[in-house]
Scaffold this motif. Structure first.
Motif, PDB file in Angstrom:
ATOM      1  N   GLY A  66      21.540  21.173  -9.402  1.00  0.00           N
ATOM      2  CA  GLY A  66      20.746  22.024 -10.287  1.00  0.00           C
ATOM      3  C   GLY A  66      20.202  23.261  -9.613  1.00  0.00           C
ATOM      4  O   GLY A  66      20.560  23.603  -8.495  1.00  0.00           O
ATOM      5  N   THR A  67      19.317  23.906 -10.331  1.00  0.00           N
ATOM      6  CA  THR A  67      18.728  25.163  -9.879  1.00  0.00           C
ATOM      7  C   THR A  67      17.409  24.887  -9.169  1.00  0.00           C
ATOM      8  O   THR A  67      16.832  23.821  -9.361  1.00  0.00           O
ATOM      9  N   THR A  81      31.527  27.877 -16.243  1.00  0.00           N
ATOM     10  CA  THR A  81      31.724  28.565 -14.958  1.00  0.00           C
ATOM     11  C   THR A  81      30.660  28.127 -13.957  1.00  0.00           C
ATOM     12  O   THR A  81      30.964  27.803 -12.809  1.00  0.00           O
ATOM     13  N   ILE A  82      29.410  28.126 -14.394  1.00  0.00           N
ATOM     14  CA  ILE A  82      28.318  27.718 -13.510  1.00  0.00           C
ATOM     15  C   ILE A  82      28.462  26.246 -13.152  1.00  0.00           C
ATOM     16  O   ILE A  82      28.306  25.864 -11.982  1.00  0.00           O
ATOM     17  N   GLU A  83      28.755  25.404 -14.137  1.00  0.00           N
ATOM     18  CA  GLU A  83      28.928  23.975 -13.871  1.00  0.00           C
ATOM     19  C   GLU A  83      30.029  23.736 -12.843  1.00  0.00           C
ATOM     20  O   GLU A  83      29.851  22.946 -11.909  1.00  0.00           O
ATOM     21  N   SER A  84      31.134  24.412 -12.975  1.00  0.00           N
ATOM     22  CA  SER A  84      32.254  24.262 -12.047  1.00  0.00           C
ATOM     23  C   SER A  84      31.863  24.728 -10.642  1.00  0.00           C
ATOM     24  O   SER A  84      32.150  24.064  -9.645  1.00  0.00           O
ATOM     25  N   TYR A  85      31.204  25.871 -10.568  1.00  0.00           N
ATOM     26  CA  TYR A  85      30.766  26.411  -9.277  1.00  0.00           C
ATOM     27  C   TYR A  85      29.783  25.454  -8.603  1.00  0.00           C
ATOM     28  O   TYR A  85      29.916  25.150  -7.416  1.00  0.00           O
ATOM     29  N   MET A  86      28.816  24.981  -9.353  1.00  0.00           N
ATOM     30  CA  MET A  86      27.799  24.084  -8.784  1.00  0.00           C
ATOM     31  C   MET A  86      28.417  22.753  -8.366  1.00  0.00           C
ATOM     32  O   MET A  86      28.045  22.182  -7.342  1.00  0.00           O
ATOM     33  N   ARG A  87      29.365  22.248  -9.132  1.00  0.00           N
ATOM     34  CA  ARG A  87      30.063  21.011  -8.761  1.00  0.00           C
ATOM     35  C   ARG A  87      30.821  21.230  -7.450  1.00  0.00           C
ATOM     36  O   ARG A  87      30.780  20.402  -6.545  1.00  0.00           O
ATOM     37  N   HIS A  88      31.515  22.368  -7.343  1.00  0.00           N
ATOM     38  CA  HIS A  88      32.253  22.707  -6.125  1.00  0.00           C
ATOM     39  C   HIS A  88      31.308  22.803  -4.927  1.00  0.00           C
ATOM     40  O   HIS A  88      31.648  22.392  -3.823  1.00  0.00           O
TER      41      HIS A  88
END
Length: 183
Positions: A145-146, A133-140
Motif C-alpha cells: 500500500g501507500t 497499472t498501480i496495482e501491477s507496479y506495487m505487486r512487482h
C-alpha cells in the motif's frame, strides 16, 4: 501582494505616522500621555511581526508548479537510460501519511525547486480508486500500500526506496544518490 497584506501595511504605516505625530505634538508642549504612544507602538510592533511571519519567505504554493506525469512503469527504464532521474510517488487521498508527506516535504519550496530540475521526471500514481497499472507496479515492487516513493536514476537504475514517512533530507539525498555525478 494580497489585499489583506496591502491593507495591513497601510494600517502599519498609519500607526507609525500617528506615533510620530503624537511624539512631535508632545515635543511642542501638547499633553499627550506616554501610555498612548506606547500602546500604539505595541500595536505597530505586533502588526509588523504578523506581516513578517506571514511573509517569512517560503512560497507555500510552489508545489502547484510541479508537472506530474501519470505513473507509467514501462517508461522508467528508458528514461533512466537517457540520463533522466525519475521520482515515483504512489499516494492516495485517504492516506494520512501521504498527506503529511505532501505538507511537510514534497510541497515545500526547497523540495519543489529540487524536483523541478530539467533532468527530473515526476511520475505519480493516485491509488484512491482501483487502478490496474498501480496495482501491477506495487505487486512487482512487493509493497501492499501507500505511501510509496522511489527514485530511479543513472546511478540507481533499480531505484532508491524512500521511507514511508519522508523527510526533506530523504528526498534530497535520494535525488543526489540517483543522479550521475557531473564534473
Amino acid at each position: 501582494m494580497s489585499t489583506i497584506t496591502l491593507i495591513s501595511i497601510i494600517i502599519l504605516c498609519l500607526l507609525i505616522g500617528a506615533i510620530l505625530l503624537l511624539i512631535w505634538q508632545r515635543q511642542k508642549g501638547k499633553i499627550i500621555p506616554l501610555a498612548v504612544i506606547f500602546v500604539l507602538g505595541f500595536f505597530a510592533l505586533g502588526l509588523g511581526a504578523i506581516i513578517g511571519f506571514v511573509h517569512k519567505g517560503e512560497d507555500y504554493q510552489a508545489y502547484q508548479k510541479l508537472q506530474w506525469h501519470t505513473l507509467a512503469p514501462e517508461q522508467i527504464a528508458p528514461l533512466v537510460a537517457q540520463g533522466y532521474t525519475v521520482f515515483v510517488d504512489i499516494t492516495s487521498d485517504w492516506c494520512t501519511i501521504c498527506q503529511t508527506n505532501k505538507a511537510e516535504v514534497t510541497h515545500r519550496e526547497q523540495i519543489v525547486n529540487a524536483l523541478m530540475a530539467d533532468n527530473i521526471i515526476l511520475m505519480q500514481g493516485n491509488w484512491s480508486e482501483a487502478n490496474k497499472t498501480i496495482e501491477s507496479y506495487m505487486r512487482h515492487e512487493g509493497v501492499p500500500g501507500t505511501p510509496y516513493n522511489k527514485i530511479y536514476g543513472p546511478s540507481a537504475p533499480n531505484g532508491i526506496l524512500l521511507p514511508s514517512k519522508l523527510s526533506m533530507s530523504d528526498v534530497l539525498n535520494g535525488l543526489a544518490a540517483a543522479q550521475t555525478n557531473r564534473s
